[in-house]
Scaffold this motif. Structure first.
Motif, short mmCIF file in Angstrom:
data_model
loop_
_atom_site.label_atom_id
_atom_site.label_comp_id
_atom_site.label_asym_id
_atom_site.label_seq_id
_atom_site.Cartn_x
_atom_site.Cartn_y
_atom_site.Cartn_z
N ALA A 34 14.75 41.80 14.78
CA ALA A 34 13.52 42.31 15.40
C ALA A 34 12.42 41.26 15.38
O ALA A 34 11.52 41.29 16.22
CB ALA A 34 13.07 43.57 14.68
N GLY A 35 12.49 40.33 14.43
CA GLY A 35 11.47 39.30 14.35
C GLY A 35 11.61 38.21 15.38
O GLY A 35 10.68 37.43 15.60
N VAL A 36 12.74 38.11 16.04
CA VAL A 36 12.95 37.08 17.05
C VAL A 36 12.34 37.57 18.36
O VAL A 36 12.63 38.66 18.83
CB VAL A 36 14.46 36.80 17.24
N THR A 37 11.48 36.75 18.92
CA THR A 37 10.85 37.14 20.17
C THR A 37 11.80 36.87 21.33
O THR A 37 12.50 35.86 21.36
CB THR A 37 9.55 36.35 20.40
N PRO A 38 11.86 37.77 22.29
CA PRO A 38 12.74 37.55 23.43
C PRO A 38 12.26 36.35 24.24
O PRO A 38 11.07 36.14 24.43
CB PRO A 38 12.65 38.83 24.24
N GLY A 39 13.16 35.55 24.70
CA GLY A 39 12.83 34.40 25.50
C GLY A 39 12.45 33.18 24.68
O GLY A 39 11.97 32.20 25.23
N SER A 40 12.67 33.24 23.36
CA SER A 40 12.31 32.10 22.53
C SER A 40 13.40 31.04 22.50
O SER A 40 13.24 30.01 21.89
CB SER A 40 12.02 32.57 21.10
N CYS A 41 14.49 31.29 23.16
CA CYS A 41 15.59 30.34 23.20
C CYS A 41 15.25 29.23 24.19
O CYS A 41 14.99 29.49 25.37
CB CYS A 41 16.87 31.05 23.62
N SER A 42 15.24 27.99 23.73
CA SER A 42 14.90 26.90 24.62
C SER A 42 16.17 26.19 25.09
O SER A 42 17.01 25.82 24.28
CB SER A 42 13.98 25.90 23.92
N GLY A 43 16.31 26.03 26.37
CA GLY A 43 17.44 25.30 26.92
C GLY A 43 18.75 26.08 26.93
O GLY A 43 19.81 25.50 26.95
N CYS A 44 18.69 27.39 26.86
CA CYS A 44 19.94 28.16 26.89
C CYS A 44 19.98 28.99 28.17
O CYS A 44 19.88 30.20 28.15
CB CYS A 44 20.07 29.03 25.65
N GLY A 45 20.14 28.31 29.26
CA GLY A 45 20.20 28.97 30.55
C GLY A 45 21.57 29.59 30.77
O GLY A 45 22.43 29.58 29.89
N PRO A 46 21.79 30.08 31.95
CA PRO A 46 23.10 30.69 32.24
C PRO A 46 24.20 29.63 32.23
O PRO A 46 23.98 28.46 32.53
CB PRO A 46 22.91 31.29 33.63
N LEU A 47 25.38 30.04 31.87
CA LEU A 47 26.52 29.13 31.85
C LEU A 47 27.00 28.84 33.26
O LEU A 47 27.00 29.73 34.11
CB LEU A 47 27.67 29.74 31.05
N LEU A 54 19.65 42.50 8.37
CA LEU A 54 19.98 41.89 9.65
C LEU A 54 19.17 42.47 10.82
O LEU A 54 18.64 41.71 11.63
CB LEU A 54 21.49 42.01 9.91
N PRO A 55 19.03 43.79 10.94
CA PRO A 55 18.19 44.31 12.04
C PRO A 55 16.73 43.90 11.92
O PRO A 55 16.06 43.68 12.93
CB PRO A 55 18.33 45.83 11.92
N VAL A 56 16.23 43.75 10.69
CA VAL A 56 14.84 43.32 10.50
C VAL A 56 14.67 41.89 11.00
O VAL A 56 13.68 41.57 11.68
CB VAL A 56 14.45 43.44 9.01
N ALA A 57 15.63 41.02 10.69
CA ALA A 57 15.56 39.64 11.15
C ALA A 57 15.70 39.56 12.66
O ALA A 57 15.04 38.76 13.31
CB ALA A 57 16.65 38.81 10.47
#
Length: 79
Positions: A18-31, A13-16
């Motif tokens: 770490a592979g996600v780049t920060p800011g790669s979430c599209s369309g998930c702004g603040p609530l 789980l930590p390896v996976a």
């Protein structure tokens, strides 16, 4: 003891993550404030329902005991 598949998943789980780049979430702004308030209200309702179910299931019910009218020698409070 946990199965080996679960342990492997927990170790990877930590390896996976770490592979996600920060800011790669599209369309998930603040609530928005109403959405956040709705989520908090829904969480409170579900929590209260869980508490009520646990209370109802754990509450002792008064059931009359069988042969409650008999008086025994070693029971001084009866009779």
């Amino acid at each position: 003891m946990a199965p080996s598949g679960v342990m492997l998943l927990l170790l990877l789980l930590p390896v996976a993550a770490a592979g996600v780049t920060p800011g790669s979430c599209s369309g998930c702004g603040p609530l928005s404030l109403p959405m956040l308030a709705g989520l908090m209200a829904a969480d409170a309702v579900v929590s209260l329902l869980i508490i009520a179910v646990v209370f109802v299931c754990a509450c002792p019910r008064h059931r009359p005991t069988l042969e409650d009218d008999k008086v025994y020698i070693n029971m001084p409070g009866r009779g």
